[in-house]
Design a protein around this motif. Structure first.
Motif, short mmCIF file in Angstrom:
data_model
loop_
_atom_site.label_atom_id
_atom_site.label_comp_id
_atom_site.label_asym_id
_atom_site.label_seq_id
_atom_site.Cartn_x
_atom_site.Cartn_y
_atom_site.Cartn_z
N GLY A 160 0.79 -1.24 -0.06
CA GLY A 160 0.17 0.06 0.15
C GLY A 160 0.76 1.20 -0.10
O GLY A 160 0.67 2.19 0.90
N GLY A 162 1.39 3.67 -1.86
CA GLY A 162 0.64 5.00 -2.20
C GLY A 162 1.47 5.54 -3.28
O GLY A 162 1.73 5.14 -4.44
N ARG A 165 5.38 7.95 -0.97
CA ARG A 165 6.11 8.89 0.30
C ARG A 165 7.10 8.15 0.98
O ARG A 165 8.03 8.89 1.24
CB ARG A 165 4.69 9.28 1.06
N MET A 166 6.99 6.95 1.44
CA MET A 166 7.94 6.49 2.39
C MET A 166 9.17 5.96 1.49
O MET A 166 10.32 6.08 1.99
CB MET A 166 7.44 5.20 2.96
N ASP A 184 0.71 -0.70 -5.04
CA ASP A 184 -0.76 0.17 -4.56
C ASP A 184 -1.74 -0.42 -5.53
O ASP A 184 -1.60 -0.90 -6.40
CB ASP A 184 -0.35 1.31 -4.27
N ILE A 185 -2.99 0.14 -4.96
CA ILE A 185 -4.13 -0.17 -6.10
C ILE A 185 -4.57 0.89 -6.88
O ILE A 185 -5.31 1.14 -7.61
CB ILE A 185 -5.31 -0.54 -5.12
N TRP A 189 -0.45 6.46 -9.23
CA TRP A 189 0.32 6.55 -8.29
C TRP A 189 1.51 5.63 -8.41
O TRP A 189 2.61 6.04 -8.35
CB TRP A 189 -0.18 6.38 -6.88
N ASN A 213 -11.65 -0.98 -3.94
CA ASN A 213 -11.70 -0.24 -2.58
C ASN A 213 -12.55 1.02 -2.88
O ASN A 213 -12.42 1.54 -3.78
CB ASN A 213 -10.41 0.19 -2.02
N TYR A 216 -10.40 4.15 -2.66
CA TYR A 216 -9.32 4.31 -3.39
C TYR A 216 -9.24 3.84 -4.94
O TYR A 216 -8.91 4.14 -5.63
CB TYR A 216 -7.93 4.04 -3.12
N VAL A 224 -9.93 -8.00 -2.29
CA VAL A 224 -8.88 -7.80 -1.28
C VAL A 224 -8.57 -9.11 -0.34
O VAL A 224 -7.34 -9.23 -0.24
CB VAL A 224 -9.02 -6.38 -0.62
N THR A 242 1.81 1.58 6.29
CA THR A 242 1.48 2.83 6.86
C THR A 242 0.17 3.31 6.34
O THR A 242 -0.06 3.71 4.99
CB THR A 242 2.65 3.88 6.57
N SER A 243 -0.78 3.49 7.27
CA SER A 243 -2.19 4.08 6.90
C SER A 243 -2.80 3.16 5.70
O SER A 243 -3.37 3.72 4.99
CB SER A 243 -1.76 5.32 6.58
N TYR A 256 -4.07 -9.77 4.73
CA TYR A 256 -2.75 -9.20 4.40
C TYR A 256 -1.79 -9.55 5.48
O TYR A 256 -0.67 -9.71 5.33
CB TYR A 256 -3.17 -7.63 4.59
C1 LIG Z 1 -3.35 6.93 3.52
S1 LIG Z 1 -2.81 6.08 2.00
C2 LIG Z 1 -1.38 5.81 2.64
C3 LIG Z 1 -0.09 5.40 1.50
C4 LIG Z 1 1.29 4.98 1.86
N1 LIG Z 1 1.21 3.98 2.56
C5 LIG Z 1 1.64 6.25 2.74
O1 LIG Z 1 1.84 6.25 4.07
O2 LIG Z 1 2.13 7.06 2.00
C6 LIG Z 1 -3.76 4.64 1.96
C7 LIG Z 1 -3.11 3.70 0.96
O3 LIG Z 1 -3.85 2.40 1.04
C8 LIG Z 1 -3.82 2.13 -0.29
N2 LIG Z 1 -4.67 0.73 -0.23
C9 LIG Z 1 -6.00 0.70 -0.09
N3 LIG Z 1 -6.56 -0.54 -0.30
C10 LIG Z 1 -5.39 -1.32 -0.43
C11 LIG Z 1 -5.15 -2.61 -0.77
N4 LIG Z 1 -5.80 -3.60 -0.42
N5 LIG Z 1 -3.76 -3.07 -1.07
C12 LIG Z 1 -2.76 -2.18 -1.01
N6 LIG Z 1 -2.98 -0.85 -0.94
C13 LIG Z 1 -4.43 -0.30 -0.79
C14 LIG Z 1 -4.58 3.34 -1.17
O4 LIG Z 1 -4.26 3.03 -2.51
C15 LIG Z 1 -3.50 4.31 -0.42
O5 LIG Z 1 -2.60 4.57 -1.45
#
Ligand SMILES: C[S@@+](CC[C@H](N)C(=O)[O-])C[C@H]1O[C@@H](n2cnc3c(N)ncnc32)[C@H](O)[C@@H]1O
Length: 357
Positions: A160, A162, A165-166, A184-185, A189, A213, A216, A224, A242-243, A256
């Motif tokens: 995930g 995004g 960022r990390m 990521d999904i 990005w 999702n 997103y 998922v 993260t998040s 997951y």
């Molecule tokens: C708040 S963002 C955080 C992104 C990144 N981890 C960061 O901290 O910068 C949440 C992320 O979760 C991703 N996401 C949502 N469902 C997901 C899934 N099933 N598998 C992977 N990523 C997912 C979204 O696309 C989004 O990029």
């Protein structure tokens, strides 16, 4: 589960600014036990910097407001001035590492960047993952190193990821022998990350997974809860999310965690952030102190908005701990977050560090 991990220091290196004759570092620092911060060790890129001017114990009402119970939080501000002629020109566009010293011992490393030239994504995309792009990138690099002992040569999965960022700060920290994989999904990005970060660091790879999702990726075709991470078994030293669990239903979090366990090497670590519902956070939600009103129960999870549950989801701490322990992970640390209105926390979301046997 009440396991927490003690930290020596808490702080932040918020700004690194190039000025006419010097580089200025601005931040705040306290020791958790209230002992004085004696000095700092400072490294820019691969250069130890020993000649700098330090101003410390300056007023910090903003820090005191955020951490009212933290000793000396009212006088935690510091400034460091490094004369420009003490920094080798090749150390610009590198990582700054600042280590506080308390009673002769090193505290948590604080990270920032000196004049980073790697492009950042467009504002809309930075906001899409929560904003404060470079700041959060460096803050989390600190969490990875201080709390999960990340080393520059390790093999890492950012599930995930995004819009990178990390990966942004990791691209300054990891060496050429390391491996970074992110998926990521959100296709846009992943394309950005692959064209900018992979171009700059070929050992960084990004993959798109077309998972549904409601927040997103509403066009997603993969469920998922059925998704297998696109990597073989036991490949990574460190996996982080993260998040991400804050946007997944309970059955997806369980899947997951199973996948994280599968792809980690024996002894590997995982850092994940979540909103954990327990007696304390639920009481704070009830009294209106929480920034996340996680009151709607849906399919074993809790959300703030029933129209788009994945906008923000919390999970019962007792369930999460059961899932984790059933997989054979040990929880090596738990850090409570500030999200629910606590007056102490090391991060906005709750954070767990897991270890595979
Ligand atoms: C708040 S963002 C955080 C992104 C990144 N981890 C960061 O901290 O910068 C949440 C992320 O979760 C991703 N996401 C949502 N469902 C997901 C899934 N099933 N598998 C992977 N990523 C997912 C979204 O696309 C989004 O990029």
């Amino acid at each position: 589960m009440t396991l927490t991990q003690s930290l020596k220091t808490l702080g932040c290196l918020g700004d690194v600014t190039l000025e006419a004759n010097h580089v200025r570092l601005k931040g705040w620092i306290t020791s958790i036990q209230g002992e004085p911060i004696d000095q700092f060790k400072l490294r820019i890129g691969n250069q130890e910097i020993t000649e700098f001017k330090l101003e410390k114990n300056l007023p910090s009402p903003d820090v005191q407001k955020l951490f009212p119970t933290l000793p000396n939080s009212d006088q935690a501000r510091f400034f460091i001035y490094i004369p420009l002629d003490k920094i080798a020109p090749e150390q610009f566009n590198t990582l700054v590492q600042l280590i506080p010293i308390v009673k002769g011992e090193e505290g948590e490393v604080l990270f920032n960047l000196l004049e980073s030239t790697l492009p950042v994504p467009e504002k809309e995309d930075r906001l899409g993952v929560g904003g404060s792009f470079k700041f959060v990138a460096c803050d989390f690099l600190g969490h990875f190193v201080n709390k999960a002992q990340l080393k520059p040569h390790e093999s890492i999965l950012d599930a995930g990821c995004g819009v990178g960022r990390m990966a942004y700060s990791l691209s300054y920290y990891l060496d050429d022998t390391a491996r970074y994989e992110g998926f990521d999904i959100v296709e846009k990005w992943i394309n950005w990350s692959q064209s900018v970060i992979h171009e700059h660091r070929p050992n960084f790879n990004f993959q798109w997974a077309n998972i549904y999702n409601k927040r997103y990726n509403t066009e997603g075709t993969i469920k998922v809860e059925d998704y297998s991470f696109p990597y073989g078994n036991e490949q990574f030293d460190f996996v982080f999310l993260t998040s991400v669990f804050t946007h997944l239903y309970a059955n997806a979090v369980q899947n997951y965690l199973k996948e994280v366990h599968r792809v980690l090497k024996p002894g590997g670590r995982c850092l994940c952030t979540l909103f954990l519902l327990n007696e304390e956070s639920e009481a704070l939600i009830k009294t209106g102190k929480s920034s996340q009103n996680l009151i709607h129960e849906i399919e074993g999870s809790f959300c703030t908005d029933l129209d788009i549950p994945e906008a923000s989801m919390g999970h019962r701490e007792s369930s999460v701990m059961q899932w984790i322990e059933a997989l054979g992970f040990t929880v090596s640390a738990k850090y409570d977050g500030l999200w629910c209105g606590r007056n102490f926390g090391t991060n906005y979301q709750d954070m767990l560090i897991l270890k595979k046997a």
